[in-house]
Structures are given as structure tokens and as C-alpha cells.
Design a protein around this motif. Structure first.
Motif, mmCIF file in Angstrom:
data_model
loop_
_atom_site.group_PDB
_atom_site.id
_atom_site.type_symbol
_atom_site.label_atom_id
_atom_site.label_comp_id
_atom_site.label_asym_id
_atom_site.label_seq_id
_atom_site.Cartn_x
_atom_site.Cartn_y
_atom_site.Cartn_z
ATOM 1 N N GLY A 51 37.692 -9.593 9.556
ATOM 2 C CA GLY A 51 37.753 -10.053 10.940
ATOM 3 C C GLY A 51 37.195 -11.470 11.111
ATOM 4 N N ILE A 52 37.060 -11.839 12.371
ATOM 5 C CA ILE A 52 36.517 -13.165 12.711
ATOM 6 C C ILE A 52 35.071 -13.263 12.215
ATOM 7 N N LYS A 53 34.732 -14.436 11.649
ATOM 8 C CA LYS A 53 33.328 -14.666 11.245
ATOM 9 C C LYS A 53 32.808 -15.842 12.063
ATOM 10 N N PRO A 54 32.312 -15.536 13.247
ATOM 11 C CA PRO A 54 31.931 -16.640 14.138
ATOM 12 C C PRO A 54 30.746 -17.449 13.613
ATOM 13 N N ASP A 55 30.724 -18.712 13.985
ATOM 14 C CA ASP A 55 29.573 -19.575 13.670
ATOM 15 C C ASP A 55 28.497 -19.373 14.723
ATOM 16 N N MET A 56 28.954 -19.029 15.937
ATOM 17 C CA MET A 56 27.991 -18.801 17.019
ATOM 18 C C MET A 56 28.394 -17.534 17.754
ATOM 19 N N LEU A 57 27.381 -16.739 18.076
ATOM 20 C CA LEU A 57 27.622 -15.556 18.911
ATOM 21 C C LEU A 57 26.732 -15.687 20.136
ATOM 22 N N VAL A 58 27.343 -15.585 21.316
ATOM 23 C CA VAL A 58 26.523 -15.602 22.532
ATOM 24 C C VAL A 58 26.553 -14.190 23.109
ATOM 25 N N SER A 59 25.503 -13.419 22.822
ATOM 26 C CA SER A 59 25.404 -12.060 23.357
ATOM 27 C C SER A 59 25.063 -12.170 24.834
ATOM 28 N N LEU A 60 25.634 -11.270 25.632
ATOM 29 C CA LEU A 60 25.378 -11.331 27.073
ATOM 30 C C LEU A 60 24.598 -10.105 27.525
ATOM 31 N N THR A 61 23.680 -10.286 28.429
ATOM 32 C CA THR A 61 22.772 -9.249 28.939
ATOM 33 C C THR A 61 21.789 -8.818 27.832
ATOM 34 N N ALA A 62 22.304 -8.201 26.787
ATOM 35 C CA ALA A 62 21.511 -7.840 25.579
ATOM 36 C C ALA A 62 22.516 -7.721 24.442
ATOM 37 N N PRO A 63 22.089 -7.998 23.202
ATOM 38 C CA PRO A 63 23.061 -7.889 22.104
ATOM 39 C C PRO A 63 23.519 -6.442 21.903
ATOM 40 N N LYS A 64 24.775 -6.279 21.512
ATOM 41 C CA LYS A 64 25.305 -4.945 21.228
ATOM 42 C C LYS A 64 25.046 -4.664 19.737
ATOM 43 N N PHE A 65 25.156 -3.413 19.335
ATOM 44 C CA PHE A 65 24.809 -3.043 17.952
ATOM 45 C C PHE A 65 25.542 -3.882 16.898
ATOM 46 N N CYS A 66 26.805 -4.238 17.190
ATOM 47 C CA CYS A 66 27.573 -4.995 16.186
ATOM 48 C C CYS A 66 26.911 -6.342 15.857
ATOM 49 N N ALA A 67 26.073 -6.847 16.788
ATOM 50 C CA ALA A 67 25.455 -8.161 16.576
ATOM 51 C C ALA A 67 24.502 -8.163 15.383
ATOM 52 N N LYS A 68 24.069 -6.949 14.977
ATOM 53 C CA LYS A 68 23.189 -6.872 13.793
ATOM 54 C C LYS A 68 23.920 -7.327 12.544
ATOM 55 N N LYS A 69 25.255 -7.272 12.600
ATOM 56 C CA LYS A 69 26.055 -7.654 11.429
ATOM 57 C C LYS A 69 26.449 -9.137 11.488
ATOM 58 N N PHE A 70 26.068 -9.793 12.536
ATOM 59 C CA PHE A 70 26.426 -11.219 12.676
ATOM 60 C C PHE A 70 25.655 -12.025 11.627
ATOM 61 N N ARG A 71 26.361 -12.842 10.877
ATOM 62 C CA ARG A 71 25.733 -13.631 9.810
ATOM 63 C C ARG A 71 25.856 -15.142 10.026
ATOM 64 N N GLY A 72 26.382 -15.511 11.163
ATOM 65 C CA GLY A 72 26.543 -16.948 11.439
ATOM 66 C C GLY A 72 25.202 -17.618 11.716
ATOM 67 N N PRO A 73 25.188 -18.931 11.798
ATOM 68 C CA PRO A 73 23.911 -19.648 11.960
ATOM 69 C C PRO A 73 23.332 -19.666 13.377
ATOM 70 N N HIS A 74 24.152 -19.387 14.399
ATOM 71 C CA HIS A 74 23.639 -19.574 15.771
ATOM 72 C C HIS A 74 23.847 -18.321 16.626
ATOM 73 N N HIS A 75 22.788 -17.589 16.856
ATOM 74 C CA HIS A 75 22.877 -16.419 17.735
ATOM 75 C C HIS A 75 22.080 -16.697 19.001
ATOM 76 N N PHE A 76 22.778 -16.639 20.129
ATOM 77 C CA PHE A 76 22.124 -16.909 21.416
ATOM 78 C C PHE A 76 22.246 -15.682 22.316
ATOM 79 N N LEU A 77 21.307 -15.620 23.263
ATOM 80 C CA LEU A 77 21.416 -14.603 24.314
ATOM 81 C C LEU A 77 21.622 -15.328 25.632
ATOM 82 N N GLY A 78 22.574 -14.834 26.426
ATOM 83 C CA GLY A 78 22.823 -15.436 27.739
ATOM 84 C C GLY A 78 22.894 -14.341 28.785
#
Ligand SMILES: NC(=O)C1=CN([C@@H]2O[C@H](COP(=O)(O)OP(=O)(O)OC[C@H]3O[C@@H](n4cnc5c(N)ncnc54)[C@H](O)[C@@H]3O)[C@@H](O)[C@H]2O)[C@@H](O)CC1
Ligand SMILES: [K+]
Length: 579
Positions: A251-278
Motif C-alpha cells: 500500500g501507500i507508504k506516506p512520508d507524513m501522516l496527520v492523525s486527526l482527533t487521536a491516532p488510529k491503531f493503524c498509525a502504529k505501523k506508520f514508518r514515515g519520518p513525520h507523524h503529526f496530530l491535528g
């Protein structure tokens, strides 16, 4: 102040040179550090965790990129929170979408500058995740980016048609799937993946299956070292299972993930360099109900980085400064006026603490020390700051009353260096400034035994509390003897304006050079005067004609006049200097 101006075009990397770090530093054997009282400028960082005492759902994750204590939501919880927000808690979907989209845009702007990553393609899906993408595109346009939209399955609800109209009114282009360029890498710098959020299930249906595949394949470019656009996923990387993540691994391998409200469980698998919460709108009722542990947002920001910032190759960090040329014709004759002009620009640009300056001093051992202090006054007499007279800088200044001050105004690509001699300001001046400070800072100055080892923060806070109680009646807090100001009397100003390709502009005002120039003029003119007098003596004894005599007399007069002017200038300068 009269000074000479010298301009130096430099091709050296000023900052890289001064920030060079020796790799041998790792071999330095450090003893256990003692707790020192810090210099005035330093502010204590605010805690990252809001330490919710009700938080029991801590997630301890082994990934070094992920925060250890943040909460993750299941798909069901995310949907429930959504319903609660828009039901009993009285939010409207428009409101939440606006804040979510703004968070995405601010997170992008924090990492990817519009000067380098201007061309954005937002691929928007049929639901609210797609709506977030539309809102983010609008904000990005206002932030100076050039967004385009691909919105293949439009939702005919007023909220979405309104968002489309807003984007169209800004002349933001809408591209159909067929219109998309065959090679996305050539046309775009940022791909905003706003296809699906937490309501996604199953496998993606057309045309999103193909769009997801195109985004996933962008990473093949990375492997061939071609520049590929960065991918920013909104809330969930589209196509990922909301809880399990990228099950197929393709699947998509994002460089940045912007989780909204709170990260969902799948965000634990995010390996990109920029994880933000909005999504800075979560009320306490939700935090309590779901026992959420979320990081506090800094200041007024709409997003907060979660997870460690990426490791960077320091040698590859570079900025190409784009700024207007800084020419001799444009500068003020007086360096103080030039300083005021640039300082006002820094204030107008909204730079944080434009009065923060690096102060460098060295004692009789010649070993320099630098620290940040705050400029508290500037006039023709010099630049003033206040500090503890028992600090290291004070000790060094008592041995060697010379210092260098450096301002760096990042947003403007400007630096100002000021060098000169330093003296204490008068007791009255220090008193006056001391009593203009907030009472908390006045008590802080009484407590502070700067640069001395303290037994611990506890003792320090206890003393502060005692004094706070003592002066709680509003009575005058006496200025401690060991606290006061310094004034640097400039001998040199250097104004630096960063330019593309390291061809920076520097203009220097040097008082020493001014005096040297004046003296060399005096010496030359004295020599000429001697010769003229000698010849006029020859005329007296009849060696030269009357006509030449007149010429020599007028030359003597002119030389005397010029010397008088020169003496006046030097004495004016010396007088100003001694003030
Ligand atoms: N507090 C919240 O809950 C907030 C949620 N927001 C956004 O709203 C999102 C959730 O929005 P929605 O509930 O509208 O859902 P999504 O935007 O995640 O997607 C729902 C849409 O996708 C379609 N879909 C689902 N699975 C599909 C598949 N396999 N193939 C093709 N189409 C499929 C559905 O038919 C529906 O039209 C969040 O992820 C977030 O981005 C934000 O706007 C604001 C706050
Ligand atoms: K998404």
C-alpha cells in the motif's frame, strides 16, 4: 556616529562555518553534570505529556519513532467519538472539517516549505476525509502553495459543493482522473492523500484502487534516486486497514501522516519520518470518556508532532537564501539608524523574540563563552542588557571589558554583529529597569545565584516561595546588589543579508577604520603643508615668482582648512565615544 562603510561580498557559508561540529566530541569524557542556575534568556520547556491522571490506556510501543504513551483508537471508537462530537457535544461537521483541514495544511507547512514544495495535488475521496483534503487545499493556497484537486466522486451535499465553489473562486484547478499526468513525479511536489479515513473498509473500488496504486508506486522512484513527490496522508493512509495497517505490504507508504482527533491503531505501523496530530478541538468529556492520553499543542499551533523527528544528515542541511540585494546605496549613514531599521523589520515580520542575541565574552584566559541574552535598550550610547553581576559573563567582563553580540533573524535571512567595549550601566538605570519588570522576575533575580551550583530545584523553588510570601503585600521589591545592566559601546557593526548561492551581502561600519583613515589623511596633508611652507619661504628669498607665491599661499590655506575639519570630526567622534 561617523563611520566608514566597507562592503564584503563573501562566498563562504557563514553559518556552516560557525556551526561546524567536531566528530571527536563523542570521546569527551563528561563528569556527572551539576545543576546550575541558567542565564536569563533560557525559558523552561513546557512538558509534552499533559499527564492526564485519568489516563490508563497508555501504549508502550517499541518503535523509536512512536510516542510511548499516546492513545490509539479503534475504528469503532473513532466513529463513536465522531458521533458524540456532532451529537450531544454540539459540533457541526463543517466546523470539525475546517479545523481538521487547517491542521493538515499547517503540518505540511511546518515540514515542507512552499519555496521548495509548491506544487500540491490533493486527491479527495467521497467522505469527510475527502472534505478535509478540500479544506487543506484552500489553506495551502493561502499559505503560498499551488494546489490542484482530483475529486472524482463528488458528494452533492451543500457542505461539499460549498467547498468546491470556494476552491473554484480561488482558480484552483480541478483535474479528472483522466487529466492527471502520466508521471505524477514530474508535475507535483506534494501528494495529499485524502481518499479514505476511518470509515474505510474492504478493498478500494475504482477509481480509487488505481489512484492508490499510483501513489504506492511513487516510492519506486525513491529507489532509483529520482526526486519523487512526498505523500501526506490525512488521518489514515488510504487503503490501509484502519486497525491493522498496510496488510498487503504494497500500500501507500506516506512520508507524513496527520492523525486527526487521536491516532488510529493503524498509525502504529506508520514508518514515515513525520507523524503529526491535528484536530485541536477534543473536549475534556471525550478525553475522560475514552481515557485519552494526547500531547498538548504548542502555543497556538493547530498541529503537534508525535514521534521523534527524523534523523538528519547535518552536512546535507542547507538553505538557499532568497532575499533582496543589500547595497551601499540603501544603507543609513549611521549604523544605529540601520540597526533600528532592521530591528523594526524583525518586529514587523512577527519573529519570536527579535531582541534575543548571542553574547560572547572572554576573560583574561582568552577562552570565549557565548550565551543568549535579551536586548533591553538601544540608543546612541550603545546596546543594553541586564544580568547577574556574579555570573560567568560578568566575571569575564570584569577581566576583559570587550564583547561581541550577534542577532540572527531567521525569517529575514539577516544577521547583525556588533562588537565593542562594555561597561556597567548606572545604578539608577538598573533600578529603573528592575522595577519595570514583572514582580515574579524581580523575585527571580533575588533568588538567583547565577552560574553557581545549586543543591537542587527544590531549594530554589522554596526560596522563591518564601520571597513571594514576603512581598505578597505589594511592597517594593529591592533590586539585589548583584543585579544590573551592561552597555556595549559599538566599535563595529556588520549587517549580513543572505543571498542565493552563498553570494551574501555584508556591510561593515568600523569606527577603528574611520579613525585610521582620518589619521592617514592628517599625516599626508601635514607632509603637503610642510612642502608648501618650504616653497613659500623660498619665494621670500626671491627664488620663485610672485604668481607662484599666491598659489602656495592658497594651497596652505586649503590644507589648513581641511585639517581643521578633520580634527573637528575626530574630536566629535572621541567626545561621542567618551559620553
Ligand atoms: N472527529 C472526527 O471524527 C473527525 C473526522 N474527520 C474526518 O472524517 C473522516 C471520516 O469520514 P467518513 O466517516 O466520512 O469516512 P471516510 O472519509 O473515511 O470514507 C467514507 C466514504 O468512503 C467510501 N468507502 C468506504 N470504503 C470504501 C471502499 N472500499 N472503496 C471505495 N469507497 C469506500 C464510503 O462509501 C464513504 O463514501 C476521518 O478519517 C477524518 O479524516 C474530520 O473531518 C474532522 C473530525
Ligand atoms: K487518507
Amino acid at each position: 556616529m561617523r563611520t566608514s562603510i566597507r562592503k564584503t561580498k563573501t562566498m563562504t557559508c557563514l553559518l556552516a562555518n560557525s556551526l561546524f561540529v567536531k566528530s571527536s566530541i563523542a570521546s569527551f569524557q563528561s563528569p556527572k553534570p551539576s545543576l546550575y542556575l541558567s542565564d536569563a534568556f533560557c525559558t523552561f520547556p513546557t512538558g509534552f505529556c499533559n499527564s492526564n491522571p485519568r489516563c490508563s490506556r497508555r501504549w508502550f510501543c517499541s518503535s523509536s519513532r512512536t510516542m510511548e504513551w499516546i492513545s490509539y483508537l479503534s475504528q469503532l471508537e473513532a466513529a463513536e467519538i465522531d458521533e458524540t462530537l456532532m451529537g450531544p457535544l454540539g459540533f457541526s461537521v463543517d466546523q470539525l472539517m475546517e479545523l481538521a483541514g487547517l491542521s493538515v495544511a499547517t503540518a505540511i507547512a511546518e515540514v515542507y516549505r512552499s519555496s521548495e514544495y509548491s506544487r500540491v495535488l490533493a486527491i479527495c475521496g467521497p467522505g469527510n476525509n475527502g472534505g478535509d483534503g478540500l479544506v487543506a487545499a484552500r489553506h495551502l493556497h493561502h499559505f503560498g502553495y499551488k494546489p490542484s484537486i482530483c475529486y472524482p466522486k463528488r458528494t452533492p451535499k451543500p457542505l461539499y459543493t460549498g467547498l468546491v465553489t470556494q476552491l473554484e473562486s480561488l482558480s484552483i484547478p480541478f483535474l479528472s482522473v483522466e487529466d492527471l499526468p502520466s508521471d505524477l513525479s514530474n508535475e507535483f511536489d506534494i501528494m495529499v492523500d485524502a481518499m479514505f479515513g476511518f470509515s474505510f473498509h474492504g478493498t478500494p473500488r475504482p477509481p480509487f484502487d488505481n489512484l492508490i496504486q499510483r501513489l504506492a508506486s511513487l516510492h519506486n522512484y525513491d529507489q532509483t534516486h529520482q526526486k519523487s513527490p512526498v505523500i501526506v496522508s490525512v488521518d489514515i493512509p488510504s487503503g490501509w486497514h484502519v486497525e491493522e495497517g498496510d496488510i498487503s505490504g504494497e500500500g501507500i507508504k506516506p512520508d507524513m501522516l496527520v492523525s486527526l482527533t487521536a491516532p488510529k491503531f493503524c498509525a502504529k505501523k506508520f514508518r514515515g519520518p513525520h507523524h503529526f496530530l491535528g484536530g485541536r478541538f477534543v473536549p475534556l468529556t471525550i478525553v475522560d470518556k475514552y481515557k485519552l492520553c494526547l500531547p498538548p499543542y504548542p502555543g497556538t499551533s493547530m498541529c503537534v508532532r508525535i514521534g521523534k523527528p527524523p534523523q538528519v544528515d547535518i552536512s546535507a542541511l542547507r538553505e538557499n537564501y532568497i532575499s533582496p540585494a543589500f547595497l551601499e546605496e540603501q544603507v543609513e549613514a549611521d549604523p544605529f539608524n540601520q540597526f533600528h531599521k532592521w530591528f523594526d523589520d524583525a518586529v514587523a515580520a512577527g519573529l519570536r523574540e527579535p531582541n534575543a542575541m548571542a553574547l560572547s565574552t572572554a576573560g583574561k584566559d582568552g577562552k570565549p563563552s557565548s550565551r543568549m541574552v535579551l536586548l533591553k535598550g538601544v540608543d546612541k550610547d550603545g546596546l543594553v542588557w541586564y544580568t547577574n553581576y556574579e555570573s560567568k559573563k560578568a566575571h569575564q567582563l570584569s577581566e576583559n571589558a570587550c564583547a561581541s553580540i550577534l542577532f540572527y533573524w531567521d525569517g529575514l535571512n539577516r544577521q547583525v554583529r556588533v562588537e565593542g567595549s562594555v561597561e556597567k550601566v548606572s545604578e539608577e538605570e538598573s533600578e529603573q529597569y528592575f522595577h519595570s519588570r514583572p514582580r515574579g522576575s524581580q523575585i527571580g533575580a533575588m533568588v538567583s545565584e547565577q552560574s553557581s551550583v545549586v543543591p537542587g530545584r527544590e531549594a530554589f523553588h522554596r526560596k522563591y516561595k518564601e520571597l513571594e510570601d514576603q512581598f505578597s503585600d505589594g511592597s517594593l521589591i529591592p533590586k539585589p546588589k548583584h543585579w544590573g545592566g551592561y552597555r556595549l559601546k559599538p566599535e563595529l557593526f556588520e549587517f549580513w543579508q543572505g543571498q542565493p548561492s552563498r553570494l551574501h551581502d555584508r556591510l561593515q561600519y568600523s569606527l577603528v577604520e574611520f579613525i585610521t583613515n582620518k589619521f592617514s589623511f592628517l599625516v599626508t596633508s601635514l607632509k603637503e603643508l610642510k612642502i608648501a611652507v618650504f616653497f613659500s619661504e623660498l619665494i621670500k628669498v626671491g627664488v620663485c615668482s610672485r604668481k607662484s607665491q599666491k598659489l602656495f599661499h592658497s594651497k596652505i590655506l586649503v590644507l589648513l582648512l581641511l585639517q581643521a575639519i578633520c580634527y573637528t570630526e575626530i574630536s566629535e567622534y572621541l567626545h561621542a565615544w567618551r559620553r
